[in-house]
Design an enzyme around this catalytic site. Structure first.
Site, PDB file in Angstrom:
ATOM      1  N   LYS A   1     -10.210  14.991  -2.526  1.00  0.00           N
ATOM      2  CA  LYS A   1     -10.688  14.395  -3.787  1.00  0.00           C
ATOM      3  C   LYS A   1     -11.111  12.960  -3.494  1.00  0.00           C
ATOM      4  O   LYS A   1     -10.278  12.057  -3.419  1.00  0.00           O
ATOM      5  CB  LYS A   1      -9.547  14.428  -4.809  1.00  0.00           C
ATOM      6  CG  LYS A   1      -9.969  14.534  -6.241  1.00  0.00           C
ATOM      7  CD  LYS A   1     -10.899  13.448  -6.720  1.00  0.00           C
ATOM      8  CE  LYS A   1     -10.169  12.203  -7.156  1.00  0.00           C
ATOM      9  NZ  LYS A   1     -11.071  11.099  -7.529  1.00  0.00           N
TER      10      LYS A   1
ATOM     11  N   GLU B   1      -0.118   6.063   1.374  1.00  0.00           N
ATOM     12  CA  GLU B   1      -0.595   4.827   2.006  1.00  0.00           C
ATOM     13  C   GLU B   1      -1.063   3.943   0.865  1.00  0.00           C
ATOM     14  O   GLU B   1      -2.117   4.185   0.281  1.00  0.00           O
ATOM     15  CB  GLU B   1      -1.780   5.116   2.942  1.00  0.00           C
ATOM     16  CG  GLU B   1      -1.459   6.032   4.082  1.00  0.00           C
ATOM     17  CD  GLU B   1      -0.715   5.338   5.207  1.00  0.00           C
ATOM     18  OE1 GLU B   1      -0.323   4.164   5.053  1.00  0.00           O
ATOM     19  OE2 GLU B   1      -0.524   5.992   6.242  1.00  0.00           O
TER      20      GLU B   1
ATOM     21  N   CYS C   1      -6.727  -2.528   2.918  1.00  0.00           N
ATOM     22  CA  CYS C   1      -5.293  -2.600   2.581  1.00  0.00           C
ATOM     23  C   CYS C   1      -4.530  -3.445   3.591  1.00  0.00           C
ATOM     24  O   CYS C   1      -3.537  -4.077   3.241  1.00  0.00           O
ATOM     25  CB  CYS C   1      -4.718  -1.196   2.489  1.00  0.00           C
ATOM     26  SG  CYS C   1      -5.191  -0.199   3.873  1.00  0.00           S
TER      27      CYS C   1
ATOM     28  N   GLU D   1      -1.967  -7.941  -4.760  1.00  0.00           N
ATOM     29  CA  GLU D   1      -3.090  -7.594  -3.896  1.00  0.00           C
ATOM     30  C   GLU D   1      -4.405  -7.827  -4.641  1.00  0.00           C
ATOM     31  O   GLU D   1      -4.665  -7.194  -5.657  1.00  0.00           O
ATOM     32  CB  GLU D   1      -2.970  -6.119  -3.507  1.00  0.00           C
ATOM     33  CG  GLU D   1      -3.982  -5.702  -2.487  1.00  0.00           C
ATOM     34  CD  GLU D   1      -3.859  -4.234  -2.128  1.00  0.00           C
ATOM     35  OE1 GLU D   1      -3.675  -3.415  -3.032  1.00  0.00           O
ATOM     36  OE2 GLU D   1      -3.966  -3.920  -0.937  1.00  0.00           O
TER      37      GLU D   1
HETATM   38  P1  NAD Z   1      -6.696   4.163  -6.852  1.00  0.00           P
HETATM   39  O1  NAD Z   1      -5.244   4.338  -6.800  1.00  0.00           O
HETATM   40  O2  NAD Z   1      -7.305   3.678  -8.102  1.00  0.00           O
HETATM   41  O3  NAD Z   1      -7.454   5.514  -6.525  1.00  0.00           O
HETATM   42  C1  NAD Z   1      -7.234   6.263  -5.351  1.00  0.00           C
HETATM   43  C2  NAD Z   1      -7.643   7.678  -5.597  1.00  0.00           C
HETATM   44  O4  NAD Z   1      -6.767   8.269  -6.553  1.00  0.00           O
HETATM   45  C3  NAD Z   1      -9.059   7.863  -6.153  1.00  0.00           C
HETATM   46  O5  NAD Z   1      -9.632   9.021  -5.562  1.00  0.00           O
HETATM   47  C4  NAD Z   1      -8.797   8.100  -7.622  1.00  0.00           C
HETATM   48  O6  NAD Z   1      -9.836   8.805  -8.292  1.00  0.00           O
HETATM   49  C5  NAD Z   1      -7.524   8.926  -7.571  1.00  0.00           C
HETATM   50  N1  NAD Z   1      -6.756   8.918  -8.812  1.00  0.00           N
HETATM   51  C6  NAD Z   1      -6.866   8.097  -9.871  1.00  0.00           C
HETATM   52  N2  NAD Z   1      -5.919   8.412 -10.805  1.00  0.00           N
HETATM   53  C7  NAD Z   1      -5.216   9.447 -10.308  1.00  0.00           C
HETATM   54  C8  NAD Z   1      -4.084  10.193 -10.776  1.00  0.00           C
HETATM   55  N3  NAD Z   1      -3.502   9.937 -11.947  1.00  0.00           N
HETATM   56  N4  NAD Z   1      -3.593  11.170  -9.991  1.00  0.00           N
HETATM   57  C9  NAD Z   1      -4.142  11.427  -8.777  1.00  0.00           C
HETATM   58  N5  NAD Z   1      -5.203  10.757  -8.288  1.00  0.00           N
HETATM   59  C10 NAD Z   1      -5.749   9.770  -9.035  1.00  0.00           C
HETATM   60  O7  NAD Z   1      -7.013   3.232  -5.622  1.00  0.00           O
HETATM   61  P2  NAD Z   1      -8.406   2.632  -5.246  1.00  0.00           P
HETATM   62  O8  NAD Z   1      -8.664   1.590  -6.287  1.00  0.00           O
HETATM   63  O9  NAD Z   1      -9.401   3.704  -5.023  1.00  0.00           O
HETATM   64  O10 NAD Z   1      -8.119   1.961  -3.811  1.00  0.00           O
HETATM   65  C11 NAD Z   1      -7.693   0.687  -3.690  1.00  0.00           C
HETATM   66  C12 NAD Z   1      -6.215   0.669  -3.375  1.00  0.00           C
HETATM   67  O11 NAD Z   1      -5.912   1.539  -2.283  1.00  0.00           O
HETATM   68  C13 NAD Z   1      -5.736  -0.684  -2.926  1.00  0.00           C
HETATM   69  O12 NAD Z   1      -4.533  -0.989  -3.575  1.00  0.00           O
HETATM   70  C14 NAD Z   1      -5.514  -0.522  -1.427  1.00  0.00           C
HETATM   71  O13 NAD Z   1      -4.621  -1.385  -0.848  1.00  0.00           O
HETATM   72  C15 NAD Z   1      -5.106   0.886  -1.318  1.00  0.00           C
HETATM   73  N6  NAD Z   1      -5.439   1.404   0.018  1.00  0.00           N
HETATM   74  C16 NAD Z   1      -4.448   1.636   0.915  1.00  0.00           C
HETATM   75  C17 NAD Z   1      -4.744   2.094   2.190  1.00  0.00           C
HETATM   76  C18 NAD Z   1      -3.672   2.369   3.192  1.00  0.00           C
HETATM   77  O14 NAD Z   1      -3.937   3.015   4.186  1.00  0.00           O
HETATM   78  N7  NAD Z   1      -2.475   1.901   3.000  1.00  0.00           N
HETATM   79  C19 NAD Z   1      -6.065   2.345   2.551  1.00  0.00           C
HETATM   80  C20 NAD Z   1      -7.051   2.114   1.606  1.00  0.00           C
HETATM   81  C21 NAD Z   1      -6.724   1.653   0.328  1.00  0.00           C
END
Ligand code: NAD
Length: 478
Positions: free
Chosen positions: A177, A251, A285, A381
Site C-alpha cells: 500500500k 519503522e 527519518c 520531527e
Molecule cells: P504516515 O504515517 O502518514 O503514512 C504512512 C503510510 O500509512 C501511508 O501509506 C499512509 O497512506 C498509510 N496510512 C495512513 N493512515 C493509515 C491507517 N490508519 N492505517 C494504516 N495505514 C495508514 O507517514 P508519512 O507521512 O507517509 O511518512 C512520514 C513519516 O514516516 C515520518 O514520521 C518519518 O520519520 C517516517 N519514516 C520512517 C522511516 C523509517 O525507516 N524509520 C522511513 C521513512 C519514513
C-alpha cells in the site's frame, strides 16, 4: 513499462491492472509546480480483500518453487529494474520531488535489495538441537504467508523493495500500500516484477488513502505487517494488528542527534551534518536533525554549516537541482509552521526560513541556533530541511541531550579521538550510529529504532527475522 504522465493508473492485483471497485480515482501532483501528473485508482476495503485473496491464492505456487528458483527470480527482478532504472528514477523524482541523482540512488538501492536477498534465498537454514539419544530435533524457518506492506512518501520505491525483497525470498507473498502522494513507482515496480517472472498474485499493489492502509492492517488474512511511517499511524497499525495477533515491524520517525566534539574535523562535520539534514529536503527519518556542538567550536561550526546551507540551489527534482520541493502541500504548511514555532520559541534563525516565491512546495535550507533541547523544534520531527544547533559544554551533557527525546532511530558523533568517539557512539540510544559520517548504513546493515522509533529491524540479514518464523520438529527415534 508504460509512460508516466497524463495516465490513469489502476491497482495491480493478481498480475493485472484493475480499477477500484468504486471506479474512483485520486490525483498525484508534481510538488515542484502543484500540477497534476496522473490519476490513480482509490482502493477500498473490498479491493484490499481482493488483493489479499490473490496473495493467499499465490502462496502454494510461490512456495512450491525451490529456494534456488526464488533466488533466481529475485535476481531477474534486480536486472529488470536495472534495465528500467532511468525511467523509474524520473518517475520517482517527478512524483516525490527529489533531485534526479537521489532518485537514481534510490533505484540503485532497490536493485541492491533484490540482489542481496536473492543470494540468501537458498541459505535460510534451520538447526538441529541436541536432545540426547532416541530423538532427533530440528528447526526450520517458515514463511508467514501474506505480508502487508504500508509505505511512506519519502523513499517510495526503495522502501517498497526493502520490504518486498526479503519477504519474497523467504517464501511470502505481498500486498503493498503506497502513500497517496507517491503511488507511481510501486505500480511500475509491480509490473516489472511480472516481467521478471514473479508469478501473478505474488506482488499486489493497492493505491489510495487511509482506507486501504487501515483495511490491510486490520485484515484477518494478512499474516505479517511491515509499516514505515509516522508514530501515530504506526500506533494505529499496531492496535489493529493486535486484534488479529499479527506480528508487526514498525519503522517510525526520528529526531536524531549529531554530536560534534571539540576535537572534530569541523569542515568534515559540517559537510556531513548538511548532507544529513538537507538530503531529500530533510524528509528522511534518519536525518541529522539536531547538531549538538561543543561551545568552543560552536560559532565556527555554525559559520561552516550556514555556508553549506546557502550554497544549495533549489529547483524541480527532475532538473537535478541540489534540493527539490517538499512532497506535498499539507507537509509544506507543517514545516513552515515549525519554522514559525522556532522563532516564537526564541531560537535564532541563522538562514532560510522563508518559502521560495514560486509555484511548488519549496522551503530553503534553514538553520536555527541557540536552540534549547526542550524546545518543540528540538523535540518533534519536522521532516523538512530545518537544522537545529544546540550548544553543550561537556561530553556527559551532550550524551544526555542526545538521548533526551522520545525517538531513538539514528545518531552520530564527530571526533578524531577513536576512544571518545566509540564511547559516545555506544552511549547514544539509537538503532544506528554513524561516526565521522552520516547515512553510514547500507542495504547490508540492519536498520531500525529504539523507543518510539519502532520495533524490529529492516535491511541486512536481520530483516529476514520479520518474514520467517521458526518451527521445531521433534522426532522419536526409539
Ligand atoms: P504516515 O504515517 O502518514 O503514512 C504512512 C503510510 O500509512 C501511508 O501509506 C499512509 O497512506 C498509510 N496510512 C495512513 N493512515 C493509515 C491507517 N490508519 N492505517 C494504516 N495505514 C495508514 O507517514 P508519512 O507521512 O507517509 O511518512 C512520514 C513519516 O514516516 C515520518 O514520521 C518519518 O520519520 C517516517 N519514516 C520512517 C522511516 C523509517 O525507516 N524509520 C522511513 C521513512 C519514513
Amino acid at each position: 513499462m508504460a509512460s508516466v504522465t497524463n495516465e490513469r493508473y489502476q491497482l495491480r492485483i493478481d498480475g493485472t491492472s484493475t480499477p477500484a471497485s468504486t471506479d474512483e480515482y485520486l490525483t498525484t501532483v508534481d510538488p515542484a509546480t502543484g500540477d497534476p501528473i496522473a490519476e490513480f485508482a482509490a482502493a477500498t476495503a473490498s479491493d484490499v480483500d481482493r488483493a489479499v485473496e490473490a496473495a493467499r491464492a499465490a502462496l502454494p505456487t510461490w512456495q512450491a518453487k525451490s529456494p534456488i528458483e526464488r533466488g533466481r527470480i529475485a535476481h531477474r527482478v534486480a536486472d529488470v529494474i536495472r534495465e528500467n532504472a532511468e525511467k523509474l528514477a524520473r518517475i520517482e523524482s517527478l512524483d516525490q520531488g527529489k533531485p534526479l541523482e537521489q532518485a537514481e540512488s534510490d533505484v540503485e538501492d532497490a536493485i541492491r535489495y533484490f540482489e542481496y536477498y536473492a543470494g540468501v534465498a537458498d541459505k535460510l537454514e534451520g538447526k538441529s538441537v541436541p536432545r540426547g539419544e532416541g530423538t532427533l530435533d530440528m528447526t526450520s524457518r517458515e514463511p508467514y504467508g501474506v505480508s502487508g506492506q504500508i509505505i511512506p512518501w519519502n523513499f517510495p520505491l526503495s522502501i517498497t523493495a526493502r520490504g518486498v525483497a526479503p519477504a519474497l525470498v523467504a517464501g511470502n507473498t505481498a500486498v503493498v500500500k503506497p502513500a497517496p502522494t507517491t503511488p507511481l513507482s510501486a505500480l511500475h515496480f509491480a509490473e516489472l516484477c511480472r516481467e521478471a517472472g514473479v508469478p501473478d498474485g505474488v506482488v499486489n499493489v493497492v493505491t489510495g488513502g487511509t482506507e486501504p492502509g487501515a483495511a490491510l492492517s486490520a485484515h484477518d488474512s494478512v499474516d505479517q505487517l511491515t509499516f514505515t511511517g509516522s508514530v501515530p499511524t504506526g500506533e494505529a497499525v499496531m492496535k489493529s494488528a493486535a486484534e488479529t495477533i499479527t506480528p508487526v515491524t514498525l519503522e517510525l520517525g526520528g529526531k536524531n542527534p549529531a554530536i560534534v566534539l571539540p576535537d572534530a574535523d569541523l569542515e568534515e562535520a559540517a559537510f556531513w551534518v548538511a548532507t544529513g539534514i538537507f538530503t531529500n529536503a530533510g524528509q528522511v527519518c534518519s536525518a541529522a536533525d539536531r547538531a549538538i556542538v561543543h561551545e568552543s567550536v560552536y560559532d565556527e561550526f555554525v559559520d561552516l554549516l550556514v555556508d553549506r546551507a546557502e550554497s544549495y540551489e533549489l529547483g524541480p527534482g527532475v532538473e537535478d537541482a541540489d534540493m527539490g520541493p517538499l512532497n506535498h502541500a499539507d507537509h509544506y504548511e507543517t514545516v513552515l509552521e515549525y519554522i514559525d514555532t522556532g522563532v516564537t520559541e526564541g531560537a535564532t534563525l541563522e538562514t532560510g526560513g522563508d518559502p521560495l516565491d514560486r509555484d511548488g512546495y519549496f522551503v530553503p535550507p534553514t538553520i536555527f541556533t541557540d536552540v534549547d533541547n526542550g524546545m518543540q523544534i528540538a523535540q518533534e520531527e519536522i521532516f523538512g530541511p530545518v537544522s537545529t544547533v544546540i550548544p553543550f559544554s561537556d561530553r556527559e551533557e551532550a550524551i544526555k541531550i542526545a538521548n533526551d527525546v522520545e525517538f531513538g532511530l539514528s545518531g552520530g558523533v564527530f571526533s578524531q579521538d577513536v576512544k571518545r568517539a566509540l564511547d559516545t557512539a555506544r552511549r547514544i540510544d539509537a538503532g544506528s550510529v554513524y561516526v565521522n559520517e552520516w547515512f553510514g548504513g547500507s542495504v547490508e546493515t540492519p536498520f531500525g529504532g529504539t523507543k518510539q522509533s519502532g520495533i524490529g529491524r529492516e535491511k541486512g540479514l536481520e530483516a529476514l527475522d520479520s518474514y520467517l518464523q521458526t518451527k521445531n520438529i521433534a522426532i522419536n527415534l526409539d
